[in-house]
Design a protein around this motif. Structure first.
Motif, PDB file in Angstrom:
ATOM      1  N   TRP A  19       0.830  -1.198   0.000  1.00 56.73           N
ATOM      2  CA  TRP A  19       0.000   0.000   0.000  1.00 56.73           C
ATOM      3  C   TRP A  19       0.875   1.263   0.000  1.00 56.73           C
ATOM      4  O   TRP A  19       0.422   2.348  -0.306  1.00 56.73           O
ATOM      5  N   ARG A  25       0.681   0.647  -6.552  1.00 56.59           N
ATOM      6  CA  ARG A  25       0.183   1.722  -7.408  1.00 56.59           C
ATOM      7  C   ARG A  25       1.339   2.689  -7.688  1.00 56.59           C
ATOM      8  O   ARG A  25       1.860   3.334  -6.787  1.00 56.59           O
ATOM      9  N   MET A  28       1.193   6.582  -6.573  1.00 62.93           N
ATOM     10  CA  MET A  28       0.894   7.001  -5.208  1.00 62.93           C
ATOM     11  C   MET A  28       1.967   6.502  -4.244  1.00 62.93           C
ATOM     12  O   MET A  28       1.675   6.026  -3.162  1.00 62.93           O
ATOM     13  N   ARG A 593     -10.838   0.518  -3.664  1.00 59.23           N
ATOM     14  CA  ARG A 593     -10.324   1.666  -4.400  1.00 59.23           C
ATOM     15  C   ARG A 593      -9.624   2.626  -3.448  1.00 59.23           C
ATOM     16  O   ARG A 593      -9.981   2.730  -2.274  1.00 59.23           O
ATOM     17  N   HIS A 594      -8.644   3.347  -3.969  1.00 58.93           N
ATOM     18  CA  HIS A 594      -7.922   4.315  -3.146  1.00 58.93           C
ATOM     19  C   HIS A 594      -8.801   5.532  -2.878  1.00 58.93           C
ATOM     20  O   HIS A 594      -9.731   5.820  -3.628  1.00 58.93           O
ATOM     21  N   ASN A 595      -8.499   6.265  -1.804  1.00 56.62           N
ATOM     22  CA  ASN A 595      -9.359   7.386  -1.429  1.00 56.62           C
ATOM     23  C   ASN A 595      -8.837   8.734  -1.912  1.00 56.62           C
ATOM     24  O   ASN A 595      -9.386   9.772  -1.558  1.00 56.62           O
ATOM     25  N   HIS A 596      -7.746   8.749  -2.695  1.00 54.17           N
ATOM     26  CA  HIS A 596      -7.226  10.027  -3.203  1.00 54.17           C
ATOM     27  C   HIS A 596      -6.857   9.864  -4.679  1.00 54.17           C
ATOM     28  O   HIS A 596      -6.509   8.779  -5.108  1.00 54.17           O
TER      29      HIS A 596
END
Length: 596
Positions: A19, A25, A28, A593-596
Motif C-alpha cells: 500500500w 500503485r 501514489m 479503491r484508493h481514497n485520493h
C-alpha cells in the motif's frame, strides 16, 4: 482498481507494505505514509515487506470482562515483532453483557460491522481477535469470516474461582440462586450483594460455563485458537504466554496465507455443536454458531442440532455441574473434551486449524487429568445432553437445554408413568421483563406448580436485540414452599449461567407475528421432549381467529441504531443476523479503491 483484463484487482498476495510502495500503485508512492510516522514508526518498517498485523482490541473500562486485553496486547505485540511482523492495534465496539441497555445482543452486529470495515479498508495482512465476554467472540469471528484475512482468536480467559461461605460461587449462577433465596426470605439484600460480589474474583470473564466460556471454547473447537487457549484463567501466567504465542502464530499464518475459509468449514461447525453439548454449553451458542456459519457461507439446519442430542455431558461445571473454570483448565480444558469426542467417533479430526495442523494432531495425547471434572465419554455426568430443538403450533423453532434439568424438575414434570418426558400446564403470559417483575407475585394469577411461565416481546425485534429474560423464577410463595423452578418458555434468550431448563429462542417471535403473539394466560400447553413438540391445546378455528388480531405492541426505538437493527435483523433461529449482510463473503479478495 482493475487489472489488465478489466476485472477487479485481487487483493492478495499483495502485502500491506505494498500500500506504501510502487508494487501496488505507481502513482501514489508512499504519499500518506508520513501519518504513521507521528507516533514513531519509520518508513523502513512499513516498506520492509514485513506483514502488518492488526490487533482488534475489545478491552476497555466499559468492558470489564475483556479489560485484561489492555495488558495482553503488549504480549501479542511482542510475539508479532519477534516473528517478523509489525503490530497495529485498533479498537472494536465495546460490549458488556450486564450493563448494556436494552440488551447487549443489540450490539453483536454493531461490533461485527466495525472490524469488517477496518479489515477491508486498512493495510493489514492479518489480525488477532481479542475475545472474552459473550458477544465479542461471535462478532469478531463473523467479521473474520466475512473479510477472510488470516485471523486467530486470543480469548482473555475466565476469572478465578469464587468462594463464599465455604462454597464455590460461579459468576451469574450465584445471582440466580441468590435471587431465589432472597425471594424465599432466606437471605437479606446485603447478603445477596455479598454473594454476588464474591463471584467476581479477578480479571476475566464468567468463570462458569456461561455464554462467555462456551463461546471461547467454541472458538477453540472451530480451530480458530491455539489448542488449550479457551480455559486458561485470565490471571494465570499462561494467559500472557498464549498471548505471545498467538502473536507469533498470526505472522506464520500470513506467510502461508492460512485464512478463515480454510478453517471454518461445515465440519468445523458440526464439531462446535458437539462440543457445546459435551461441555454443557449455553443456549446462546445456537444463534452465535448459526450466525458465524452463515457469514462463512455454511448453512446449518435443525437436523444438525438434533443429531447432537445424544452427546453426553462430559464437563462437571456450573451451571450444569459442580466446578468452575480453574478446575476445567487444570483438568485439560477443551482439548481433553475434544479428545474424548474424537475417541468416540464424534469429531472430524482431519480438518484444518490455525496451527497449520489438523485438529487430530492438535489434541493428540490430550486427556482429562481430573476424571471427576472432565468425565469419560462412556461414563458421563449425564446422557443425551445436546440442546433439544423444538417446534409446534406456537413457533417453528426453539431450543431447550436439558443438561440443567434438576432431579426435582424431572420428578415433577417429566416422570409421569406412561408419559415420561411429557407435561402439560396452564400458561401465564408476560409482556416483557417489566410486566413479569410487576405481576409475578400477583395472587390473581393463581400461579401454582402446574403453570408454565411465558415471556413474549423479548426477541430481536421486540426488545430489541433479544433479552436474557426467559429464565423466570417462580413467585415468592412457591419458592417459600421449596419449588425452585417452573417450566418457562419465551421468544427471548436466557443467561448461559442459568440452571433453568427453559424453552428459548421461539421463532418467529411475537413481534413478528409468531404464535406467542396470540397466546393468552389460561391456555393449556403441552410439551413433549420425546418428539420435540410444544403446542397450545386450542382448536384450529380458535387459533385462526386469534391470528386476525395484531401482535402485541412493542416499545419504540430509542436510537437510530435500534431502528436500523430492527429493520434488518432476522430471527434467532437463523442467527439473528442482518440478512442482507451474509452475501458478503471473502471480501479481502478484492482490493478497495484508493481514497485520493
Amino acid at each position: 482498481m482493475n487489472d489488465e483484463s478489466g476485472k477487479p484487482a485481487t487483493r492478495r498476495p499483495l502485502r500491506s507494505s505494498d500500500w506504501f510502495s510502487n508494487e501496488a500503485r505507481s502513482d501514489m508512492t508512499a504519499v500518506y505514509l508520513e501519518r504513521f510516522m507521528n507516533y514513531g514508526l519509520t518508513p523502513e518498517e512499513l516498506r520492509s515487506g514485513r506483514p502488518i498485523i492488526g490487533i482488534a482490541q475489545s478491552g476497555s473500562d466499559l468492558s470489564p470482562c475483556n479489560r485484561v486485553h489492555l495488558q495482553l496486547a503488549s504480549r501479542i505485540r511482542d510475539g508479532i515483532r519477534d516473528a517478523g511482523g509489525i503490530a497495529m492495534e485498533f479498537p472494536v465496539h465495546p460490549i458488556f453483557e450486564n450493563c448494556r441497555r436494552p440488551t447487549a445482543a443489540l450490539d453483536r452486529t454493531l461490533a461485527y460491522l466495525g472490524p469488517v470495515e477496518i479489515l477491508n479498508a486498512y493495510p493489514l495482512d492479518g489480525v488477532v481477535l481479542t475475545t472474552g465476554c459473550d458477544k465479542t467472540t461471535p462478532s469478531q469471528l463473523m467479521a473474520a469470516a466475512t473479510v477472510d484475512l488470516p485471523a486467530i482468536v486470543l480469548s482473555g480467559g475466565p476469572m478465578l474461582d469464587g468462594w463464599f461461605e465455604g462454597e464455590r460461587v460461579g459468576s451469574g449462577a450465584v445471582i440466580w440462586k441468590s435471587r431465589k433465596r432472597l425471594a424465599a426470605g432466606e437471605i437479606s439484600e446485603e447478603e445477596f450483594l455479598d454473594a454476588a460480589c464474591a463471584s467476581a474474583t479477578s480479571v476475566g470473564h464468567c468463570n462458569t460455563m456461561g455464554t462467555a466460556s462456551t463461546m471461547n471454547a467454541i472458538a477453540e473447537a472451530l480451530g480458530m485458537s491455539l489448542p488449550g487457549c479457551a480455559a486458561i484463567p485470565a490471571a494465570y501466567k499462561e494467559r500472557g504466554q498464549f498471548a505471545y504465542e498467538t502473536g507469533r502464530r498470526i505472522v506464520g499464518m500470513v506467510e502461508t496465507n492460512l485464512k478463515p475459509s480454510a478453517i471454518l468449514t461445515r465440519e468445523a461447525f458440526l464439531d462446535a455443536i458437539a462440543v457445546t453439548a459435551a461441555i454443557g454449553g449455553s443456549t446462546n451458542a445456537q444463534p452465535h454458531i448459526t450466525a458465524m456459519a452463515r457469514h462463512a457461507g455454511i448453512n446449518l439446519v435443525v437436523d444438525d442440532w438434533r443429531k447432537a442430542q445424544d452427546i453426553p455431558l462430559l464437563v462437571n461445571m456450573q451451571p450444569a455441574g459442580k466446578y468452575l473454570s480453574e478446575h476445567f483448565y487444570r483438568a485439560g480444558g477443551v482439548p481433553a473434551v475434544m479428545a474424548e469426542l474424537a475417541a468416540a467417533g464424534r469429531l472430524h479430526g482431519e480438518r484444518m486449524s490455525v496451527t497449520g495442523r489438523s485438529i487430530a494432531a492438535n489434541i493428540a495425547g490430550r486427556h482429562s487429568t481430573m476424571p471427576d471434572v472432565i468425565l469419560p465419554y462412556a461414563e458421563p455426568l449425564a446422557h443425551n445432553a445436546g440442546l433439544v430443538p423444538m417446534s409446534g403450533n406456537l413457533f417453528d423453532f426453539a431450543l431447550m437445554k436439558v443438561s440443567v434439568i434438576s432431579e426435582q424438575f424431572r420428578a415433577r414434570y417429566l416422570a409421569r408413568e406412561g408419559a415420561e418426558g411429557i407435561f402439560e400446564g396452564r400458561a401465564i403470559v408476560f409482556e416483557g421483563g417489566d410486566d413479569y417483575h410487576h405481576r409475578i407475585n400477583d395472587p390473581a394469577l393463581a400461579i401454582d406448580e402446574d403453570c408454565i411461565l411465558v415471556m413474549r416481546g423479548a426477541g430481536p425485534i421486540g426488545w430489541p436485540g433479544s433479552a436474557e429474560v426467559v429464565n423466570m423464577q417462580p413467585p415468592d410463595a412457591l419458592l417459600k414452599r421449596g419449588i425452585n423452578s417452573l417450566p418457562t418458555l419465551g421468544d427471548g434468550r436466557q443467561s448461559g449461567t442459568s440452571d433453568s431448563p427453559s424453552i428459548v429462542h421461539a421463532s418467529p417471535e411475537s413481534a413478528a407475528g409468531g404464535g406467542l403473539a396470540w397466546l393468552r394466560t389460561g391456555d393449556r400447553l403441552r410439551i413433549d421432549l420425546n418428539t420435540g413438540r410444544c403446542d397450545a391445546l386450542l382448536s384450529d378455528d380458535e387459533i385462526a381467529a386469534r391470528k386476525a388480531d395484531l401482535p402485541p405492541p412493542v416499545p419504540g426505538s430509542n436510537t437510530p441504531w435500534e431502528a436500523l437493527y430492527r429493520a434488518h435483523v432476522g430471527p434467532l433461529s437463523t442467527g439473528a443476523v442482518f440478512e442482507f449482510a451474509v452475501k458478503f463473503q471473502r471480501i479481502s479478495d478484492t482490493l478497495p479503491r484508493h481514497n485520493h
